[in-house]
Design an enzyme around this catalytic site. Structure first.
Site, PDB file in Angstrom:
ATOM      1  N   ASN A 150       3.611 -11.141  -8.873  1.00 21.51           N
ATOM      2  CA  ASN A 150       3.420 -11.224 -10.333  1.00 21.51           C
ATOM      3  C   ASN A 150       4.228 -10.208 -11.131  1.00 21.51           C
ATOM      4  OD1 ASN A 150       1.597  -9.303  -9.232  1.00 21.51           O
ATOM      5  ND2 ASN A 150       0.445  -9.322 -11.128  1.00 21.51           N
ATOM      6  N   GLY A 226      -2.259  -7.479  -3.434  1.00 24.52           N
ATOM      7  CA  GLY A 226      -2.232  -8.934  -3.331  1.00 24.52           C
ATOM      8  C   GLY A 226      -3.640  -9.485  -3.473  1.00 24.52           C
ATOM      9  N   THR A 230      -6.362 -11.937   1.485  1.00 22.66           N
ATOM     10  CA  THR A 230      -5.322 -11.330   2.326  1.00 22.66           C
ATOM     11  C   THR A 230      -5.696  -9.872   2.623  1.00 22.66           C
ATOM     12  OG1 THR A 230      -3.769 -12.645   1.014  1.00 22.66           O
ATOM     13  CG2 THR A 230      -2.818 -11.112   2.591  1.00 22.66           C
ATOM     14  N   CYS A 282      -3.017  -8.781 -12.570  1.00 20.18           N
ATOM     15  CA  CYS A 282      -4.343  -8.563 -11.978  1.00 20.18           C
ATOM     16  C   CYS A 282      -5.318  -7.989 -13.008  1.00 20.18           C
ATOM     17  CB  CYS A 282      -4.224  -7.620 -10.796  1.00 20.18           C
ATOM     18  SG  CYS A 282      -3.380  -6.087 -11.223  1.00 20.18           S
ATOM     19  N   GLU A 461      -4.261   3.994  -6.355  1.00 24.48           N
ATOM     20  CA  GLU A 461      -2.860   4.377  -6.450  1.00 24.48           C
ATOM     21  C   GLU A 461      -2.703   5.284  -7.670  1.00 24.48           C
ATOM     22  OE1 GLU A 461      -1.164   0.266  -6.430  1.00 24.48           O
ATOM     23  OE2 GLU A 461      -0.267   0.935  -4.552  1.00 24.48           O
TER      24      GLU A 461
END
Ligand code: NAD
Length: 480
Positions: A150, A226, A230, A282, A461
């Site tokens: 994205n 992701g 996943t 997201c 992060e």
């Protein structure tokens, strides 16, 4: 037809098996490039290159590593028009967005962590007259970075930059759906003089190369962004190997609009939060809760605003709403709109595929879509659609909207729109999300922790969180 190449040991290489996948331009539906379908054999080459580069890179003084990364950031800036155009072609996003968000942030990510590494320090703990502890923070070694489609180069560099800055060697895999800017980036790494083997970029699908990266015994940590499914799979492979993992996953983010908000600004920003990048961020606010007393007025203003979004060729500077990333994704989004109707939702605007005349006739365009009259517990309001679709629902009280906002398995980001400062703080505390924006959306300070709770991920992060993730603390205890 342009052939993308892997970047291994400082060189651009064909995949060893010679297999390629088609790369589509979503705005036209045509294949325009070929993507290496890398396998474990290519991975083995990359691991050997990273092992050879590791010691020198890890031992290099921080300032020298920083300077190399700053050169790379400058190279991205110099190529930003080319990168933005490539991103718009590869992903379907508008070129304006690609310039001001994707290309800009890719350079900013590298520059931020290049600077951070010269400021990074570790703790010491005095034991008075008995002794002292100090903590060494050494690089982990070889790490894997896997990113989605994205915000292709933006999210790719968001992982690679802190990993490299802290002295790790990296094996990275961009999404096979949007590989082009990672390939252009590998050329910039060569141009900027990044030492060979320090960063290796392998292209291909999840099963073909993503899985082997996660499972490789010499790759000690994996940073993944992701989908939640996943992410859970990656955790199931990495956990028994006791690997360090950071997972940035899906969201179903609520936007909370109160009657005392700044009305016009809030309408514009709520539209931006729902439909930026065709709703494929997201962090997009796809569940919009509006205080009952302004529900109709706000709904009408929002629908008016959204109907005016210019849908068109991503390469046209005037376009505000481009194509969705792939045919499969477009079909998924359209199927959710059908589901919403079956669940009793009323479509207030949009709801259909759009044909853009000219070269984009076969493109994957879907109108920005607003739906109302759906309860919290239906699939439309529970599952991540990740497209230009949002729902509206009225609420009566703070307690009710907290319950609604917290009522899905996700917990990535939320935004609150109100001028009642006490309420904003109280709700910020009560909302179960990793990120809360108050009277803003997607205002980013790269020093802050970034990530979600519940099914939206594990770990954070950004800033020191990323620097700590990519280093291993070692306590040294010295008795006087
Ligand atoms: P995805 O999970 O399908 O793929 C992401 C990456 O993982 C791709 O590079 C893919 O090839 C790779 N992959 C797939 N299977 C793998 C496997 N078994 N092992 C290793 N790698 C594998 O996600 P996507 O469709 O590319 O991206 C959309 C999703 O990403 C959405 O759910 C979105 O919310 C999420 N996302 C989250 C954030 C965040 O920061 N939390 C940011 C952007 C996107």
């Amino acid at each position: 037809m342009q052939k993308i190449q892997n970047y291994i040991n400082g060189e651009l290489l064909e995949p060893l098996d010679g297999e390629y996948l088609d790369n589509y331009e979503p705005a036209t539906g045509q294949v325009y490039a070929l993507i290496p379908q890398s396998t474990e054999k290519d991975l083995e080459l990359a691991v050997v290159a990273a092992e050879q580069a590791q010691e020198e890179w890890a031992e290099m003084p921080a300032e020298q590593r920083s300077n190399l990364l700053l050169k790379l950031a400058d190279a991205i800036d110099a190529a930003s028009d080319e990168l933005a155009r490539a991103e718009a072609i590869d992903n379907g996003k508008s070129i304006n967005f690609a310039k001001h968000v994707d290309a800009y942030r890719s350079a900013a990510n590298i520059r931020f962590f290049a600077n951070a590494t010269t400021q990074f320090s570790s703790e010491s703990h005095s034991m008075g007259s008995v002794g002292v502890n100090y903590t060494l923070r050494d690089p982990i070694g070889i790490v894997g970075c896997i990113s989605p489609w994205n915000l292709p180069l933006y999210l790719f560099t968001w992982k690679i930059a802190p990993a490299l800055a802290t002295g790790n060697c990296v094996i990275a895999k961009p999404s096979e759906i949007t590989p082009m800017t990672a390939y252009l980036f590998s050329r910039l790494c060569i141009q900027a003089g990044l030492p060979k083997g320090v960063l290796n970029i392998l292209h291909g699908t999840g099963p073909s190369i993503g899985g082997p990266i996660v499972a490789h015994p010499k790759i000690k940590a994996v940073s993944f962004t992701g989908g939640s499914a996943t992410g859970k799979h990656i955790a199931s492979v990495a956990a028994p190997m006791l690997k360090k993992i950071s997972l940035e996953l899906g969201g179903k983010n609520p936007t909370l609009v109160f009657a005392d908000c700044d009305f016009d600004t809030t309408v514009s920003e709520v539209a931006r939060a729902a439909f930026s990048n065709q709703g494929q961020i997201c962090l997009c606010g796809s569940r919009i809760y509006i205080e009952r007393s302004i529900y109709d007025k706000f709904k009408n203003a929002l629908v008016e605003k959204v109907k005016k979004l210019r849908i068109g060729d991503p390469l046209d500077e005037q376009t505000q709403h481009g194509a969705l990333v792939s045919q499969a994704h477009m079909e998924k989004v359209l199927s959710y709109i059908e589901l919403a109707k079956k669940e009793g939702g009323d479509i207030l605007c949009g709801g259909n595929r759009v044909t853009v005349e000219g070269r984009c006739e076969q493109g994957y365009f879907v109108e920005p879509t607003i739906i109302e009259n759906l309860p919290l517990n239906c699939r439309t309001n529970q599952e991540e659609i990740f497209g230009p679709v949002c729902t509206l629902q009225p609420f009566e009280s703070d307690d009710e909207v907290i319950r609604l906002a917290n009522g899905t398995e996700y917990g990535l980001a939320t935004s609150i729109w109100s001028n009642d400062i006490k309420r904003c703080h109280r709700l910020s505390k009560a909302l179960d999300f990793g990120i809360v924006w108050v009277n803003t959306w997607l205002l980013r300070d790269l020093r802050t922790p970034f990530g979600g709770v519940k099914s939206s991920g594990m770990g954070r992060e950004g800033g020191l969180e990323a620097m700590r993730f990519f280093t291993e603390p070692k306590n040294v205890c010295v008795k006087y």
